[in-house]
Enzyme design. Structure first.
Site, PDB file in Angstrom:
ATOM      1  N   ARG A  36      13.896 -19.162  -4.639  1.00 52.10           N
ATOM      2  CA  ARG A  36      13.826 -17.719  -4.939  1.00 52.10           C
ATOM      3  C   ARG A  36      14.487 -17.370  -6.261  1.00 52.10           C
ATOM      4  NH1 ARG A  36      12.593 -14.599  -0.068  1.00 52.10           N
ATOM      5  NH2 ARG A  36      10.922 -15.862   0.760  1.00 52.10           N
ATOM      6  N   ARG A  80      14.867 -10.491  -6.548  1.00 56.34           N
ATOM      7  CA  ARG A  80      15.433  -9.149  -6.740  1.00 56.34           C
ATOM      8  C   ARG A  80      16.843  -9.115  -7.307  1.00 56.34           C
ATOM      9  NH1 ARG A  80      14.334  -6.567  -1.060  1.00 56.34           N
ATOM     10  NH2 ARG A  80      14.486  -8.784  -0.560  1.00 56.34           N
ATOM     11  N   ARG A 131       8.380  -6.089 -11.148  1.00 49.12           N
ATOM     12  CA  ARG A 131       7.858  -5.732  -9.827  1.00 49.12           C
ATOM     13  C   ARG A 131       7.500  -4.248  -9.780  1.00 49.12           C
ATOM     14  NH1 ARG A 131       9.115  -4.025  -4.875  1.00 49.12           N
ATOM     15  NH2 ARG A 131       8.734  -5.273  -3.002  1.00 49.12           N
ATOM     16  N   ASP A 185       3.573 -16.339  -2.509  1.00 49.47           N
ATOM     17  CA  ASP A 185       4.223 -16.308  -1.205  1.00 49.47           C
ATOM     18  C   ASP A 185       3.462 -17.207  -0.245  1.00 49.47           C
ATOM     19  OD1 ASP A 185       6.487 -14.678   0.228  1.00 49.47           O
ATOM     20  OD2 ASP A 185       4.849 -14.870   1.671  1.00 49.47           O
ATOM     21  N   TYR A 211       4.017 -16.833  11.726  1.00 53.49           N
ATOM     22  CA  TYR A 211       3.692 -15.498  11.211  1.00 53.49           C
ATOM     23  C   TYR A 211       2.306 -15.043  11.691  1.00 53.49           C
ATOM     24  CZ  TYR A 211       7.764 -15.801   8.180  1.00 53.49           C
ATOM     25  OH  TYR A 211       9.046 -15.894   7.721  1.00 53.49           O
TER      26      TYR A 211
END
Ligand code: 1CP
Length: 343
Positions: free
Chosen positions: A24, A28, A37, A74, A151
């Site tokens: 990552r 953020r 973003r 992703d 998921y």
């Protein structure tokens, strides 16, 4: 022969200084990521806009000079390409239309159609292959079938993956059909990334830790082995990193059982344990606790040196045990890198 340090470590070379990148690393905690973003509007638009996805991939390379860049995308884009709707709830995480019956599995799109959705991802890879510094390795990735299935079945992330375990234990045929469809599609997806210019592939099995005993063999080891052997048949010499997160004793022998060139280790095991039990079979990646990127200071330096020293006698790629979090201080990343490179 290339001199890229990550490729040398993946071939089994012990280097004086371990190459370094961070899970990552585009994220953020970086103000420049948040700006791009915002420009993209939302997370999925960022993933599917090649110029912007390439830009955020490059940001941590420019700022820190990591030895590898990981494609910005992703793991949930692949199941989305098979048909189920995907969206992100602000502040909560991913949501996906569920797949829990054989009819729904049969209604998934054929593997040959995934590229219609995923072609922007391959374009991002092509931009990166062109624009990355010569010494930086480009890593492509996908989720492992079990993690993707969790998921698809629950329609969201969950701590214990209960819905996927329930389907596995009550309707094995449907569960196995999901695993098989994802396995097949993952080979095509990763192969297309390699054709576009990815030099290394990483398989993220983030929820491998909840598979125990024979289930770990059947649903963590076996699908990974199938994907790796299919990829290596098509792309001889392609280096592959496997990350069966929180596998514990399951890390032992995982590289041999799956054909992976490197096993990424999370920080629930110590680096000394991983050096003795996993690195004896080849390259390992890891495993500083990501919390140090928030807390910094003397503990960061001490634990960074501990990881470097534990893995010093064999092939090692320095990384965190899991992804860096949004609360991390970018200065702490600089301190970690300086500590590794001066160790
Ligand atoms: O900007 C944002 O708000 C979105 C946060 C975010 C980011 C930056 C998500 C949503 N995905 C990503 C990028 C991402 N995801 C990368 C890019 C390359 C990098 O810099 O590392 C990669 C490799 C992933 C892989 C990924 N996505 C995994 C496997 C690795 C892991 O962290 O265990 C998983 C489980 C996901 C699903 C996902 N996507 C995003 C979130 C918040 C999650 C986790 C959801 C959950 O908690 O279950």
């Amino acid at each position: 022969m290339t001199d890229k340090t990550i490729l040398r470590a993946l071939r089994g070379e012990t280097l004086p200084t371990p190459p370094i990148w961070m899970m990552r690393q585009a994220g953020r905690y970086l103000p420049e990521y948040r700006a791009t973003r915002a420009q993209a509007g939302d997370f999925l638009s960022l993933c599917y806009t090649p110029d912007l996805a390439a830009e955020v991939t490059l940001q941590p390379i420019r700022r820190y000079g990591f030895d590898a860049a990981i494609l910005f995308a992703d793991i949930l884009l692949l199941p989305q390409a098979l048909g189920p709707k995907l969206w992100f709830e602000t502040g909560e995480g991913p949501r996906m239309e569920t797949t829990t019956t054989m009819d729904q599995v049969k209604a998934l799109k054929p593997t040959s159609e995934i590229h219609e959705t995923l072609s922007p991802i391959y374009e991002t890879v092509r931009i990166l292959a062109r624009d990355l510094p010569r010494e930086t390795t480009l890593i492509g990735f996908a989720g492992s079938p079990w993690t993707i299935a969790t998921y698809m079945i629950a329609g969201r992330g969950s701590k214990d993956q209960a819905a996927a375990h329930r389907l596995k234990d009550t309707d094995r045929a449907t569960f196995q059909a999901i695993i098989d469809r994802v396995t097949e599609a993952t080979v095509e997806y990763l192969s297309a990334q390699v054709q576009a210019g990815a030099e290394v592939i990483k398989l993220f099995d983030s929820w491998a830790g909840s598979l125990k005993g024979q289930d770990f063999q059947d649903f963590a080891v076996k699908p990974a082995a199938e994907i790796i052997s299919a990829l290596k048949a098509r792309h001889p010499g392609l280096p592959i990193i496997a990350f069966p997160r929180e596998a514990g004793d399951g890390y032992i022998g995982f590289a041999r059982a799956t054909g992976a060139d490197c096993v990424a280790i999370d920080n629930s095991v110590t680096p000394e344990w991983a050096a003795a039990n996993v690195q004896k079979d080849g390259c390992v990646q890891g495993n500083l606790a990501p919390e140090h990127m928030v807390t910094g200071g003397e503990a960061l330096v001490r634990e960074t040196l501990r990881v470097v020293n534990a893995f010093r006698k064999g092939p090692h790629i320095f990384n965190l045990g899991h992804g860096i979090t949004p609360e991390a201080d970018p200065e702490n990343v600089t301190l970690m890198i300086e500590t590794v490179r001066n160790a």
